[in-house]
Every structure is written in C-alpha cells, then in structure tokens.
Motif scaffolding. Structure first.
Motif, mmCIF file in Angstrom:
data_model
loop_
_atom_site.group_PDB
_atom_site.id
_atom_site.type_symbol
_atom_site.label_atom_id
_atom_site.label_comp_id
_atom_site.label_asym_id
_atom_site.label_seq_id
_atom_site.Cartn_x
_atom_site.Cartn_y
_atom_site.Cartn_z
ATOM 1 N N GLU A 152 -32.608 -78.739 9.605
ATOM 2 C CA GLU A 152 -32.691 -78.167 8.266
ATOM 3 C C GLU A 152 -31.314 -78.131 7.606
ATOM 4 O O GLU A 152 -31.175 -78.421 6.403
ATOM 5 C CB GLU A 152 -33.268 -76.753 8.340
ATOM 6 N N LYS A 189 -29.565 -80.168 4.145
ATOM 7 C CA LYS A 189 -28.819 -79.533 3.046
ATOM 8 C C LYS A 189 -27.391 -80.069 2.955
ATOM 9 O O LYS A 189 -26.587 -79.563 2.182
ATOM 10 C CB LYS A 189 -28.785 -78.016 3.254
ATOM 11 N N PHE A 210 -35.798 -67.095 4.361
ATOM 12 C CA PHE A 210 -35.631 -67.417 2.935
ATOM 13 C C PHE A 210 -34.550 -68.464 2.692
ATOM 14 O O PHE A 210 -34.418 -68.974 1.569
ATOM 15 C CB PHE A 210 -35.299 -66.146 2.145
ATOM 16 N N ASP A 263 -34.590 -71.350 3.509
ATOM 17 C CA ASP A 263 -35.255 -72.615 3.203
ATOM 18 C C ASP A 263 -35.289 -72.874 1.702
ATOM 19 O O ASP A 263 -35.370 -74.028 1.261
ATOM 20 C CB ASP A 263 -36.668 -72.580 3.776
ATOM 21 N N TYR A 264 -35.203 -71.804 0.913
ATOM 22 C CA TYR A 264 -35.279 -71.944 -0.539
ATOM 23 C C TYR A 264 -33.906 -72.133 -1.173
ATOM 24 O O TYR A 264 -33.805 -72.275 -2.402
ATOM 25 C CB TYR A 264 -35.955 -70.711 -1.144
ATOM 26 N N VAL A 265 -32.844 -72.115 -0.376
ATOM 27 C CA VAL A 265 -31.489 -72.374 -0.878
ATOM 28 C C VAL A 265 -31.211 -73.863 -0.703
ATOM 29 O O VAL A 265 -31.173 -74.374 0.420
ATOM 30 C CB VAL A 265 -30.446 -71.538 -0.115
ATOM 31 N N THR A 266 -31.023 -74.564 -1.804
ATOM 32 C CA THR A 266 -30.879 -76.025 -1.746
ATOM 33 C C THR A 266 -29.427 -76.494 -1.749
ATOM 34 O O THR A 266 -29.114 -77.532 -1.168
ATOM 35 C CB THR A 266 -31.612 -76.655 -2.946
ATOM 36 N N PHE A 324 -25.980 -72.533 1.029
ATOM 37 C CA PHE A 324 -26.764 -72.482 2.270
ATOM 38 C C PHE A 324 -25.888 -72.069 3.449
ATOM 39 O O PHE A 324 -26.273 -71.212 4.267
ATOM 40 C CB PHE A 324 -27.408 -73.850 2.529
ATOM 41 N N TYR A 349 -24.683 -68.265 2.998
ATOM 42 C CA TYR A 349 -25.756 -67.309 3.291
ATOM 43 C C TYR A 349 -26.130 -67.334 4.775
ATOM 44 O O TYR A 349 -26.490 -66.304 5.359
ATOM 45 C CB TYR A 349 -26.977 -67.608 2.431
ATOM 46 N N THR A 402 -39.934 -71.207 7.396
ATOM 47 C CA THR A 402 -40.032 -69.776 7.107
ATOM 48 C C THR A 402 -40.873 -69.021 8.123
ATOM 49 O O THR A 402 -40.543 -67.883 8.484
ATOM 50 C CB THR A 402 -40.617 -69.564 5.695
#
Length: 506
Positions: free
Chosen positions: A39, A43, A97, A99-102, A107, A110, A173
């Motif tokens: 993941e 990114k 969450f 996963d929603y930071v692109t 990324f 956080y 998630t």
C-alpha cells in the motif's frame, strides 16, 4: 498464592485478562506486516520510508518504557492498562483511514503519527501487564510470565495471518477496523477483572529510578541479555528472506520459516518458566539461552570457514534452536532482575515492579530497533553469512560475561548495621584512663560498664585493636556483625531478639 501451584478463581481471571492484553497488543504490532508495504509503495513510498514507519514503533517504545515504568505507581496499574488499550484501539482504527490519503508526503507523515501513538498505547498496556504479573503471582512468577509470553508469541503469529485474511476480503481498512473494535471490547472486559494494585511504599520517600536499578550488576546484565536476544530476532526479521531466496521456495514456505522461531519460543516458554520456578537459577538458564542463540546463527549463516553446508534443513534446525534460545533468555530475565533488585535493597512493591517492567520493555525495544538496522547495513555490504558474525560476537561476549558473573567468588563483606552500643565506639573519643579500665564482672571480655557515662560500654585498647583488625580481614571478632535478612517480609525486631532493626547477627 501458596506453593501448591493452585490458582484461585480470581487469579485465573486475572491471568486470562493479562494474557488478552499481551495477545491484542502483539496483534496490533504485527497486523499490517503483510500488506502495508504494498500500500505504501502504491502511494510512492520507498522501502526505507515504510521501513522507518515500522521501526519507529520500537524506537518510541524504547524511549517511553522507562517513563511509564517510573510513573506507574502514581498513575495506577488499572488506569495505565485501560488507557493503553484504549489508545491502541483508537490508533488501530485510525490506521485504516490511511487508505484514503493519496498524497505521498501526507501518507508517510500520518503513518508516523499513528504508529507513534500506537506504540505509546501498546507500551503502556504491556508495562502495566508486567507489573500486575509481578504483583499478583509472586510465588510462580516465572511460570506465569512464561504463559503470558505464549500469548504474546501467538499474537505475533496470528496477527499477520488475520491481517492478510481480512485484507483479502475487505481491503486495507477492514483489518484495522476489526482489530480496533476487538481491542476496545478487550479494554472494557479487562478493566472489570484486573485487580487494583497499590504500592505499600510511602511516596514521600521517592520512587525507584531506572538509573538506580541499573547500578545493580545482575539487573544490568539481564537488560543486556534482553537487548541482545531481541536484536537477534530483528536480524532474522530483516534479512532472513533474502538469505533463503536461493532455495527457490514459495512465499507460503517463506512465511512458515518466519513462524518456526516464534512458534518454538511459544512452545518452550512454559517449560522454561517451570524450570526457573522449581529447578534452576534463572541466570544459569539465561547462559544456556545465549549459547543456543549463538549456535543458531552458526548453523543458519553458516559460520564462515566452518565447512557447514548451507541447506534448508540446517536452516530450519537453526531457527528451532533460536526459538529455544529466546525462551531461555526472555522468560528468566525479568524474574532474575526483580529478585536481584530486591536482594540489593529495593522495595518489594509496585514502584519497583513498574521500573523493572519499563526497563525490560525498553531493553527489548532497543534490541528490536538495533537488530534490523544493523542487519540491513551489514547485508548490503558483506552479506548474511559474514553479517551474522555481529550477532555471534555479541552473544559470545554476553556468554562470557554471564559465566564470569555467575561463578565469581563471592566477596565477604562484613558491614551494614552494627548494634547501637558498637556504633558508640566510633562517636566518642576515649581517654587513656577509660581505655585502661579493667573489665567489669558479668560483661564480655574487653568491656566495662564505666568510662562513657550513663552505663555505656567501654573497651580495652587490646580488644579494640584486635576487633578492628579482625573486621578488616573478615575474621570473627568480639563485636556483633549484623547482616541484612534475606527474607523480604522481615520486620524490625528488638535488640533482645535474634536480630537488630530487621537484620541478623552472624
């Protein structure tokens, strides 16, 4: 608890509750290992970046463990445990969450923030669990500690398995949401069954500091042993997979190789705890553990110029031996450190338990951080075979130090606390007339009832000289030498009893 090894219902519930803390904490630590790197790469993160995200957990644990251990007496074990689990649960959900930071930078930032908070929660919960183990199971500490380490080892094995399974079902998630909610439930249940443990020590006297307990040689050696053992674990974690690539085995088989050491440790730990409780001194078990870890790297490396062939079977045998070595080091170190600290004069209370728990956790985290870092550096430059010499050298140095310390000749220190009458001899100046007085009837040779006033004792010059030289060379003298009682629960006794002020005459 009595020595008949029977637990009360309350103790069984406490044991299960503490075990669930170890289990859930280790799952939160290892959950994201199978899928977070992929993941992160999506990114735009590099291996160095997400490697540091993983490593930050151990670094924060190393820095925060002494702080939690120092203040556990003020915060309270139940409060610290509940807060730690709560933070663990919330951060696990927050991790989902990400996963929603692109954007790449956001990324990684956080990820660091959530991972650091997760480390603080897990560290607080585990230190509280260690302290509760020492307080609630004083007569079977090694066996209980070993059982809890089984929970922790199983969590490390189950965590990646559950994470990979839930990821395949619901994506990035789902694993974090499921584990986060489960941890919240565990936090509520644990708070109901964990007993409140209060310190018996007067807080006005100050709290035990980690720098103070590290001055005890045995405690320092135990800390080094933990650090060296966890460093060996980190070494395998970082570079075992590329070391095994030449065997061309499947990813599932590679995953099984990582389970061998941890699985063996989980199986061996209860037996090691039983041995430490019943049959052998913990420090001697640690010596064997250091030897086993050394032998493991000799086989898996294999040791340069040893003519040991590099085969998959030998690597498996080496990993099994490594698991046995971990059990022989991880289980006895906390028990030996606690006993050594109390024997050195530290109070047998919650403050000492918390400090030693923080020291144990901090030492483990330091090794877990150093091991992979050194392993990656050495693997890039000299390869696994020669890089493993670092672990072998450290373990052999530790082995020699433990042997020398355990079988050293004990020093004969005749000091501590003398009787009130004997202390007067050093506080007064004697006249020549007093020193030449003849002994009074009914008193020991060399003593008289006059000369010092108010019925104090006087001593002849020859008796004083003889006694002083005898004390200096460790020989018996006319003075009573008072040594500390070995029993923790001894109370101060009157001068007419067998000891003075909680000490024994020899």
């Amino acid at each position: 608890m009595s020595r008949d090894d029977s637990f009360t219902t309350r103790q069984w519930l406490t044991l299960i509750a503490i075990g669930s803390v170890h289990f859930s904490s280790s799952i939160c630590i290892s959950l994201q290992a199978p899928f977070y790197p992929a993941e992160a790469e999506m990114k735009g993160a590099s291996a160095t970046e997400y490697g540091l995200v993983f490593g930050s957990f151990e670094l924060v644990a190393f820095l925060s463990s002494p702080i939690f251990g120092h203040y556990i007496d003020s915060i309270g074990t139940r409060c610290l445990l509940s807060l730690g689990l709560l933070v663990n649960a919330v951060t696990a959900i927050l991790f989902g969450f990400l996963d929603y930071v692109t954007a790449h930078n956001e990324f990684i930032i956080y990820s660091f923030i959530v991972r650091i908070l997760e480390s603080l929660g897990a560290t607080a919960a585990l230190i509280a669990a260690f302290s509760l183990t020492a307080a609630c199971f004083p007569d079977s500490m090694a066996t209980t500690f070993a059982a809890l380490e089984v929970f922790y080892g199983l969590g490390y094995i189950v965590g990646p398995t559950i994470g990979g399974f839930l990821f395949s079902i619901g994506g990035f998630t789902l694993p974090f949401f499921v584990i986060g909610i489960a941890t919240l439930i565990i936090a509520v249940v644990v708070s109901l069954f964990i007993p409140a443990v209060e310190s018996n020590n007067d807080r006005s006297e100050g709290q035990t500091k980690i720098t103070q307990v590290l001055r005890v040689p045995a405690v320092f050696l135990d800390s080094v042993s933990i650090c060296a053992a966890s460093s060996s674990m980190g070494f395998y974690t970082a570079v075992l997979e590329p070391h095994l690539r030449e065997f061309k085995i499947s990813p599932v088989a590679i995953g099984f190789m990582f389970i061998i050491s941890g699985g063996t440790y989980a199986c061996v730990a209860p037996f090691v705890g039983r041995i430490c409780d019943k049959y052998a001194k913990p420090r001697r078990v640690i010596i064997w553990g250091s030897l086993f870890i050394t032998l493991s790297f000799v086989l898996v490396g294999p040791l340069p110029y040893s003519h040991i062939p590099k085969t998959l079977i030998i690597c498996i045998i080496g990993l099994v031996i490594h698991g046995i070595g971990l059990g022989c080091v991880m289980v006895p170190t906390f028990i030996d450190a606690l006993k050594s600290a109390i024997d050195a004069g530290f109070p047998d209370d919650l403050a000492t338990y918390g400090t030693l728990s923080g020291l144990w956790s901090s030492s483990f985290a330091l090794g877990a951080f150093v091991g992979p870092s050194v392993a990656g550096f050495l693997f890039d430059r000299v390869g696994f075979q020669y890089g493993s010499l670092f672990v072998i050298f450290c373990q052999l140095c530790l082995f020699v130090a433990l042997i020398l310390f355990e079988f050293r000749k004990p020093s004969r220190k005749l000091y501590t606390k003398l009787s009130e009458e004997t202390q007067l001899l050093g506080r007064h100046r004697y006249t020549s007339e007093t020193l030449h007085q003849k002994p009074a009837n009914g008193l020991p040779n060399g003593f008289s009832s006059g000369g010092l006033g108010n019925g104090s004792l006087a001593v002849s010059r020859s008796s004083l000289s003889s006694s002083t030289s005898n004390l200096a060379f460790g020989k018996p003298s006319g003075f009573p030498v008072i040594m500390p009682r070995r029993n923790r629960s001894s109370k101060s006794e009157s001068h007419s009893g067998p000891g003075v002020g909680g000490y024994e005459c020899i």
